[in-house]
Motif scaffolding. Structure first.
Motif, PDB file in Angstrom:
ATOM      1  N   VAL A  38       0.968  -1.052   0.019  1.00  0.00           N
ATOM      2  CA  VAL A  38       0.121  -0.004  -0.016  1.00  0.00           C
ATOM      3  C   VAL A  38       0.726   1.326  -0.015  1.00  0.00           C
ATOM      4  N   ASP A  39       0.460   2.321  -0.827  1.00  0.00           N
ATOM      5  CA  ASP A  39       1.250   3.563  -0.914  1.00  0.00           C
ATOM      6  C   ASP A  39       0.371   4.409  -1.552  1.00  0.00           C
ATOM      7  N   GLN A  40       0.320   5.638  -1.161  1.00  0.00           N
ATOM      8  CA  GLN A  40      -0.397   6.779  -1.741  1.00  0.00           C
ATOM      9  C   GLN A  40      -0.046   7.180  -3.302  1.00  0.00           C
ATOM     10  N   ASN A  41       1.193   6.645  -3.473  1.00  0.00           N
ATOM     11  CA  ASN A  41       1.716   6.461  -5.026  1.00  0.00           C
ATOM     12  C   ASN A  41       1.419   5.316  -5.693  1.00  0.00           C
ATOM     13  N   LEU A  42       0.531   5.199  -6.005  1.00  0.00           N
ATOM     14  CA  LEU A  42      -0.023   3.803  -6.654  1.00  0.00           C
ATOM     15  C   LEU A  42       0.985   3.176  -7.568  1.00  0.00           C
ATOM     16  N   ASP A  43       1.522   3.975  -8.586  1.00  0.00           N
ATOM     17  CA  ASP A  43       2.463   3.616  -9.294  1.00  0.00           C
ATOM     18  C   ASP A  43       3.767   2.783  -8.705  1.00  0.00           C
ATOM     19  N   LEU A  44       4.186   3.493  -7.303  1.00  0.00           N
ATOM     20  CA  LEU A  44       5.196   2.914  -6.616  1.00  0.00           C
ATOM     21  C   LEU A  44       4.728   1.491  -5.972  1.00  0.00           C
ATOM     22  N   ALA A  45       3.432   1.656  -5.383  1.00  0.00           N
ATOM     23  CA  ALA A  45       2.872   0.356  -4.887  1.00  0.00           C
ATOM     24  C   ALA A  45       2.657  -0.734  -5.797  1.00  0.00           C
ATOM     25  N   ARG A  46       2.444  -0.514  -6.961  1.00  0.00           N
ATOM     26  CA  ARG A  46       2.342  -1.492  -8.097  1.00  0.00           C
ATOM     27  C   ARG A  46       3.787  -2.166  -8.540  1.00  0.00           C
ATOM     28  N   ALA A  47       4.798  -1.220  -8.580  1.00  0.00           N
ATOM     29  CA  ALA A  47       6.026  -1.693  -8.783  1.00  0.00           C
ATOM     30  C   ALA A  47       6.754  -2.446  -7.745  1.00  0.00           C
ATOM     31  N   THR A  48       6.480  -2.115  -6.482  1.00  0.00           N
ATOM     32  CA  THR A  48       6.818  -2.821  -5.281  1.00  0.00           C
ATOM     33  C   THR A  48       6.193  -4.073  -5.192  1.00  0.00           C
ATOM     34  N   ALA A  49       4.989  -3.953  -5.502  1.00  0.00           N
ATOM     35  CA  ALA A  49       4.261  -5.445  -5.578  1.00  0.00           C
ATOM     36  C   ALA A  49       4.848  -6.402  -6.339  1.00  0.00           C
ATOM     37  N   GLU A  50       4.973  -5.868  -7.627  1.00  0.00           N
ATOM     38  CA  GLU A  50       5.590  -6.773  -8.627  1.00  0.00           C
ATOM     39  C   GLU A  50       6.832  -7.212  -8.478  1.00  0.00           C
ATOM     40  N   ARG A  51       7.781  -6.516  -7.740  1.00  0.00           N
ATOM     41  CA  ARG A  51       9.056  -6.696  -7.400  1.00  0.00           C
ATOM     42  C   ARG A  51       9.131  -7.932  -6.276  1.00  0.00           C
ATOM     43  N   TRP A  52       8.252  -7.862  -5.607  1.00  0.00           N
ATOM     44  CA  TRP A  52       8.258  -8.701  -4.408  1.00  0.00           C
ATOM     45  C   TRP A  52       7.141 -10.059  -4.487  1.00  0.00           C
ATOM     46  N   GLY A  53       6.262  -9.881  -5.313  1.00  0.00           N
ATOM     47  CA  GLY A  53       5.385 -10.982  -5.583  1.00  0.00           C
ATOM     48  C   GLY A  53       4.056 -10.773  -4.993  1.00  0.00           C
ATOM     49  N   LYS A  55       0.239 -10.176  -4.007  1.00  0.00           N
ATOM     50  CA  LYS A  55      -0.800 -10.248  -5.022  1.00  0.00           C
ATOM     51  C   LYS A  55      -1.522  -8.822  -5.350  1.00  0.00           C
ATOM     52  N   TYR A  56      -1.613  -7.969  -4.286  1.00  0.00           N
ATOM     53  CA  TYR A  56      -2.246  -6.723  -4.597  1.00  0.00           C
ATOM     54  C   TYR A  56      -1.249  -5.478  -4.380  1.00  0.00           C
ATOM     55  N   ALA A  57      -1.775  -4.486  -4.970  1.00  0.00           N
ATOM     56  CA  ALA A  57      -1.329  -3.205  -4.861  1.00  0.00           C
ATOM     57  C   ALA A  57      -2.540  -2.142  -4.623  1.00  0.00           C
ATOM     58  N   PHE A  58      -2.427  -1.427  -3.492  1.00  0.00           N
ATOM     59  CA  PHE A  58      -3.639  -0.425  -3.225  1.00  0.00           C
ATOM     60  C   PHE A  58      -2.914   0.776  -2.861  1.00  0.00           C
ATOM     61  N   GLY A  59      -3.775   1.823  -3.064  1.00  0.00           N
ATOM     62  CA  GLY A  59      -3.444   3.446  -2.999  1.00  0.00           C
ATOM     63  C   GLY A  59      -3.874   4.046  -1.553  1.00  0.00           C
ATOM     64  N   SER A  60      -4.374   3.023  -0.730  1.00  0.00           N
ATOM     65  CA  SER A  60      -4.845   3.474   0.442  1.00  0.00           C
ATOM     66  C   SER A  60      -5.148   2.332   1.500  1.00  0.00           C
ATOM     67  N   ILE A  61      -5.199   2.613   2.874  1.00  0.00           N
ATOM     68  CA  ILE A  61      -5.339   1.368   3.763  1.00  0.00           C
ATOM     69  C   ILE A  61      -6.722   1.174   3.775  1.00  0.00           C
ATOM     70  N   GLU A  62      -7.426   1.962   3.257  1.00  0.00           N
ATOM     71  CA  GLU A  62      -9.150   1.723   3.134  1.00  0.00           C
ATOM     72  C   GLU A  62      -9.372   0.886   2.399  1.00  0.00           C
ATOM     73  N   GLU A  63      -8.676   0.660   1.136  1.00  0.00           N
ATOM     74  CA  GLU A  63      -8.903  -0.278   0.004  1.00  0.00           C
ATOM     75  C   GLU A  63      -8.358  -1.473   0.574  1.00  0.00           C
ATOM     76  N   ALA A  64      -7.105  -1.617   1.196  1.00  0.00           N
ATOM     77  CA  ALA A  64      -6.455  -2.832   1.871  1.00  0.00           C
ATOM     78  C   ALA A  64      -7.551  -3.570   2.977  1.00  0.00           C
ATOM     79  N   LEU A  65      -8.297  -2.661   3.628  1.00  0.00           N
ATOM     80  CA  LEU A  65      -9.113  -3.208   4.429  1.00  0.00           C
ATOM     81  C   LEU A  65     -10.365  -3.955   4.063  1.00  0.00           C
ATOM     82  N   ARG A  66     -10.508  -3.787   2.541  1.00  0.00           N
ATOM     83  CA  ARG A  66     -11.678  -4.452   2.109  1.00  0.00           C
ATOM     84  C   ARG A  66     -11.114  -5.779   1.707  1.00  0.00           C
ATOM     85  N   GLU A  67      -9.907  -6.305   1.793  1.00  0.00           N
ATOM     86  CA  GLU A  67      -9.403  -7.429   1.056  1.00  0.00           C
ATOM     87  C   GLU A  67      -9.398  -8.438   2.328  1.00  0.00           C
ATOM     88  N   PRO A  68     -10.320  -9.610   2.275  1.00  0.00           N
ATOM     89  CA  PRO A  68     -10.389 -10.435   3.533  1.00  0.00           C
ATOM     90  C   PRO A  68      -8.823 -11.083   3.723  1.00  0.00           C
TER      91      PRO A  68
END
Length: 332
Positions: A38-53, A55-68
């Protein structure tokens, strides 16, 4: 560590410390699973998620809280965001590991603790240095050393300038080295002597103008039963110097650079051959493993929120003492 089910974790913040946290999770699949970044810079979150494998990249904690799949949050955020982000995650029914210092001040730490108690969830603080094998050796052999009278602790290093933009903007009233380095060193003192000193006196100063707040400090802590501790903190020291001296009635125990233990000048514990000076990987790996154990209700060595609240109270008292030039008495 292998749990029955690894703890599904979202790491929040892709700044300078996040790789150590993410690496600790991904290197221990039996303890944790990196579900999201999760990062407010969504591009950075996506790049980090891809680098480390992840499953998800989010731009906010609120979005992540919706993922069980997200059971826990590992917060790698600037100090002033710790309290609000932690409370948000706890209110969402998730466990939290938050980088040190626990909060920007004691008031914020109390709010976080209340949220953890109300949610019935684990709130641990990222006191990574307590998770080194040398520190554990000292903890596990305390009875062999004699009667402890005092601790002398120093954590002194050099930064050429702010390591994050917000470092430069912290005011003397908010503090700098007292919170950033003191959170490690005072944590060690309180882990050994107890979390409730009765008096604190601190002197602090700023030796360089690349920041506004203090970069050098000395703290004197008085504990019950006539025990005492001194703490020296610095961002001006070359070369790096981190030492903890435990003064017993019949022995002197030295912890050197978090990885070596000497008793009466004889080495009794040293790092494995090839380990880095600060065994950083070990510290963060052990820290996450202990957090995962806490999330599963297992015995653990995490710095949990009651200890963290007491630590923040002492840091605040040291800052107050340095600003007012007077001793602060603590009534627990």
């Amino acid at each position: 560590m292998n749990l029955d089910v690894p703890v599904g974790t979202a790491v929040v913040g892709c700044g300078r410390v996040s790789d150590a946290h993410i690496g600790a999770i991904t290197s221990q699949p039996g303890a944790g699973k990196l579900v999201a970044v999760v990062d407010q810079n969504l591009d950075l979150a996506r790049a980090t998620a891809e680098r480390w494998g992840a499953k998800y990249a989010f731009g906010s904690i609120e979005e992540a809280l919706r993922e069980p799949e997200v059971e826990a949050f590992d917060l790698c955020l600037p100090n002033h965001l710790h309290a609000s982000a932690t409370v948000q995650c706890l209110d969402g029914g998730r466990h939290v590991l938050v980088e040190k210092p626990m909060a920007d001040d004691y008031k914020g730490a109390v709010e976080m603790a209340k949220a953890a108690d109300a949610a019935g969830k684990v709130l641990a603080i990222g006191q990574s240095r307590r998770h080194g094998s040398a520190i554990r050796y000292v903890q596990d052999h305390m009875r062999e050393f004699g009667s402890l009278r005092a601790i002398q602790a120093s954590f002194c290093m050099y930064w050429p300038g702010p390591q994050a933009p917000w470092w430069a903007e912290r005011t003397p009233e908010e503090g700098l080295v007292l919170g950033l380095l003191g959170s490690h060193t005072i944590d060690f003192v309180q882990m050994i002597l107890g979390p409730h000193p009765i008096r604190v006196h601190a002197e602090a100063t700023r030796l360089r103008d690349c920041w506004k707040a203090e970069d050098e400090a000395m703290i004197l802590l008085r504990y019950p039963d006539n025990k005492m501790a001194t703490v020296h903190l610095s961002y001006n020291q070359q070369p790096f110097f981190e030492r903890y001296y435990l003064l017993f009635d019949k022995s002197i125990v030295e912890v050197r650079d978090v990885n070596t233990v000497l008793v009466n000048d004889e080495v009794v514990f040293k790092p494995v051959e090839g380990a880095t000076l600060l065994v950083t990987n070990e510290l963060f790996k052990n820290q996450f493993a202990e957090f995962a154990a806490a999330c599963r209700g297992l015995p653990n060595r995490s710095a949990l929120h009651p200890h963290g609240v007491a630590l923040m109270r002492v840091i605040d008292a040291a800052l107050e003492s340095s600003l007012k030039n007077q001793t602060v008495n603590l009534d627990w």
